[in-house]
Design an enzyme around this catalytic site. Structure first.
Site, short mmCIF file in Angstrom:
data_model
loop_
_atom_site.label_atom_id
_atom_site.label_comp_id
_atom_site.label_asym_id
_atom_site.label_seq_id
_atom_site.Cartn_x
_atom_site.Cartn_y
_atom_site.Cartn_z
N ALA A 1 0.84 -1.21 0.00
CA ALA A 1 0.00 0.00 0.00
C ALA A 1 0.87 1.26 0.00
CB ALA A 1 -0.94 -0.01 1.20
N GLU B 1 9.79 3.93 7.25
CA GLU B 1 9.62 2.53 7.66
C GLU B 1 10.33 2.34 9.00
OE1 GLU B 1 8.04 -0.42 6.68
OE2 GLU B 1 8.93 -0.94 8.62
N ASN C 1 4.60 -6.95 6.05
CA ASN C 1 4.01 -8.25 5.76
C ASN C 1 4.00 -8.53 4.27
OD1 ASN C 1 3.34 -9.21 8.27
ND2 ASN C 1 1.38 -8.13 8.31
N GLY D 1 2.27 -14.54 0.34
CA GLY D 1 2.40 -15.59 -0.67
C GLY D 1 2.42 -15.11 -2.11
N GLY D 2 2.27 -13.80 -2.31
CA GLY D 2 2.38 -13.27 -3.67
C GLY D 2 1.18 -13.52 -4.57
N ARG E 1 -11.48 -18.58 5.01
CA ARG E 1 -10.52 -18.69 6.11
C ARG E 1 -11.19 -18.78 7.47
NH1 ARG E 1 -5.89 -14.44 4.09
NH2 ARG E 1 -5.14 -15.84 2.48
N GLU F 1 -3.86 -2.63 4.88
CA GLU F 1 -4.40 -3.32 6.07
C GLU F 1 -4.70 -2.38 7.23
OE1 GLU F 1 -2.16 -6.79 7.26
OE2 GLU F 1 -3.56 -7.23 8.89
P1 ADP Z 1 0.16 -3.37 3.80
O1 ADP Z 1 0.00 -4.80 3.35
O2 ADP Z 1 -1.11 -2.75 4.24
O3 ADP Z 1 0.92 -2.54 2.79
P2 ADP Z 1 2.52 -4.08 5.39
O4 ADP Z 1 2.50 -4.81 6.67
O5 ADP Z 1 3.03 -4.82 4.20
O6 ADP Z 1 1.06 -3.46 5.13
O7 ADP Z 1 3.41 -2.76 5.52
C1 ADP Z 1 3.22 -1.86 6.57
C2 ADP Z 1 4.58 -1.32 7.00
O8 ADP Z 1 4.39 -0.24 7.90
C3 ADP Z 1 5.43 -2.35 7.74
O9 ADP Z 1 6.67 -2.49 7.09
C4 ADP Z 1 5.58 -1.76 9.15
O10 ADP Z 1 6.83 -2.05 9.75
C5 ADP Z 1 5.42 -0.28 8.89
N1 ADP Z 1 4.99 0.46 10.08
C6 ADP Z 1 4.06 0.10 11.00
N2 ADP Z 1 3.97 1.00 11.99
C7 ADP Z 1 4.85 1.99 11.69
C8 ADP Z 1 5.26 3.18 12.35
N3 ADP Z 1 4.74 3.54 13.53
N4 ADP Z 1 6.21 3.94 11.76
C9 ADP Z 1 6.79 3.58 10.58
N5 ADP Z 1 6.46 2.43 9.93
C10 ADP Z 1 5.51 1.65 10.47
#
Ligand code: ADP
Length: 517
Positions: free
Chosen positions: A66, A85, A93, A98-99, A344, A480
């Site tokens: 996202a 990040e 995630n 699983g792509g 699920r 998410e």
């Molecule tokens: P989505 O599938 O919705 O894109 P992901 O879990 O793949 O979500 O990516 C969300 C990212 O946001 C993760 O890498 C997570 O570490 C990061 N994240 C979560 N909380 C914070 C925060 N407080 N500050 C910076 N990054 C964050």
């Protein structure tokens, strides 16, 4: 419980209770309304810093599908972009999923002779979501999934290779990345975002959103050099967002304290498939800045994880490729107990009700045709997938009543021959064959917390909605961290579609905002 989950658990609790977010959430609950949380929070967020350390037009929180989709589209629209990040690596995630990307009407379906439509995908999403989905949002995902998939392939340069089935869908509509992992999309997205000139940084954690007196989001307070999960690590800094902030911080499956606020059953006894950073502080901070949350108690467990491996593991890919081809058995009775192709929630609930791990099996012919060699090899190496020369040896290993089990396999095979399951109405695919050719491959299954359907309320433009039912100015969200697209149950492979569709919308619209100062 893994070391990582233990660490996450203690940090999350501490975080949750000691931060203003936790205090406000608890106060909100005690006073019987989240509105209290939003109002207090908006006031708390009005402290502008004496000086901004950095500036970008669009600040994106999170580097999963996202966040990266938003960053790419915001750059394409000419905005300067910074992606933050908190973890030492990008991808959240998304990079370990699983792509599988659900999209109707792709060339993969056409080649396989499968009829599909966005109407049918929407119908499947709403049915699985118990009609709690915000229909306008779900429709946008179903309508735009194919375009988003083509964008990933043609513009971002990701490689997709095969068509898969996921429980709860009416047809096979998930296209999987060539390397059978979300990294097959995250890595090209990262490369594209960098090539377009987006600034990305790891170990930078969002602490709070900064708003002006009117409640418009004008920037963020972060900790730079943050070392998860040490909350004291790193140095505070302020980043000005001239146009908008896009919240793309993912779900909170690893946040035991927060998930227990919403579903008290989900104690630390339940492991999670998620990366350790899937905690909810960025979501709670958004609520503190006036954003509204929705459907937070719909937390999904994956029915396809194995108690014999950690994290997401290899068994999900084994199990999901076998459903509709091989039976799922309760070892205690030696019998099937549920529709293998159910969604699920249905499947996880059925396994939890049984109260102990169940097994899924496939014969050598099915496994050779359906399971990727890497999955089989790695799963067997760590002992999560086992091989048996006879059904009798298999029954003995799992302590099954042998005669009952053998009769159940005969019964299943008869259903496969007729392409109709008279017991549980499992979907049996045209190329399903009886489970008969030795050796037989087996994995045990026990659910893990996988996805949090609830999150920030957004509208069709990916604007976050506040407690006054109006958009929170300067705040967008996608993926998410949002709620409403999936309702009660997210179908497998719709997460990628959701993240890319709404990430793109959020990025484009954030870039269109008028700069505030
Ligand atoms: P989505 O599938 O919705 O894109 P992901 O879990 O793949 O979500 O990516 C969300 C990212 O946001 C993760 O890498 C997570 O570490 C990061 N994240 C979560 N909380 C914070 C925060 N407080 N500050 C910076 N990054 C964050």
């Amino acid at each position: 419980m893994s070391e990582a989950s233990k660490r996450v658990k203690s940090v999350s609790r501490r975080d949750f209770l000691k931060t203003a977010g936790g205090a406000a959430a608890v106060a909100g609950m005690a006073m019987g309304g989240v509105a209290v949380m939003g109002r207090d929070a908006a006031a708390a967020g009005s402290n502008l810093p004496a000086k901004w350390d950095e500036t970008a037009d669009v600040v994106v929180i999170g580097s999963g599908f996202a966040g990266l989709a938003a960053a790419i589209e915001a750059r394409n629209a000419g905005a300067s972009v910074t992606v933050l990040e908190k973890m030492p690596v990008y991808g959240g995630n998304s990079i370990i999923n699983g792509g599988d990307f659900a999209a109707p009407g792709t060339r993969f379906q056409k080649e396989a002779g499968i009829q599909d439509s966005s109407e049918l995908m929407l119908k499947d999403m709403l049915k699985a979501g118990s009609y709690l989905n915000h229909p306008e949002l779900a429709k946008i995902v179903a309508d735009q999934a194919n375009g988003a998939f083509e964008w990933c392939e043609k513009f971002v340069g990701a490689k997709f290779a095969r068509l898969n089935f996921h429980g709860g869908h009416s047809v096979k509509r998930a296209i999987q990345t060539e390397n059978a992992s979300g990294s097959g999309l995250v890595n090209p997205m990262l490369a594209k975002a960098k090539a377009l000139g987006a600034k990305l940084e790891t170990r930078t954690k969002l602490v709070r959103y900064v708003s002006d007196k009117e409640g418009r989001i004008v920037g963020v307070e972060v900790r730079k050099g943050y070392r998860f999960p040490d909350e004291k690590s790193g140095k505070p800094a302020f980043i000005k967002a001239s146009k908008a902030v896009v919240v793309a911080a993912g779900g909170f499956s690893q946040d035991v304290a927060l998930r227990q606020v919403h579903d008290p059953r989900l104690t630390d006894k339940f492991d999670s498939t998620n990366h350790p950073g899937a905690t909810g502080e960025a979501l709670l901070a958004a609520c503190m800045a006036g954003a509204m949350d929705v459907q937070m108690d719909w937390i999904q467990l994956g029915p396809w994880t194995s108690p014999d491996e950690k994290g997401f593991g290899h068994v999900p890919q084994f199990c999901e490729r076998l459903v509709g081809y091989g039976p799922m058995i309760d070892p205690k009775t030696g019998k099937r107990f549920f529709k293998e192709t159910g969604n699920r929630k249905e499947r996880a609930d059925a396994i939890i009700l049984i109260g102990h791990p169940v097994v899924i099996l496939g014969d050598s012919d099915t496994v050779a045709r359906k399971i990727l060699p890497g999955t089989l090899e790695k799963g067997m190496k760590i002992g999560a997938i086992k091989k048996f020369d006879t059904l009798q040896a298999l029954a003995k290993n799992y302590d099954m009543p042998e005669a009952v089990f053998l009769a159940e396999i005969v019964r299943w095979n008869a259903f496969v021959d007729k392409k109709k399951d008279a017991d549980f109405d499992c979907m049996i695919f045209p190329d399903s064959k009886p489970t008969a050719a030795p050796p037989f491959y087996v994995a045990r299954l026990w659910p893990r917390v996988h996805h949090t359907m609830g999150g920030l309320v957004i509208n069709k433009d990916a604007r976050v909605i506040g407690f006054d039912m109006k958009p929170v100015k300067g705040m967008y969200a996608a993926g998410e961290v949002t709620g409403g697209v999936h309702g009660a149950v997210r179908l497998g492979s719709v997460a990628m579609a959701d993240c890319v569709v709404f990430g793109r919308i959020a990025g484009r619209n954030a870039a269109k905002e008028k700069a505030w100062g």
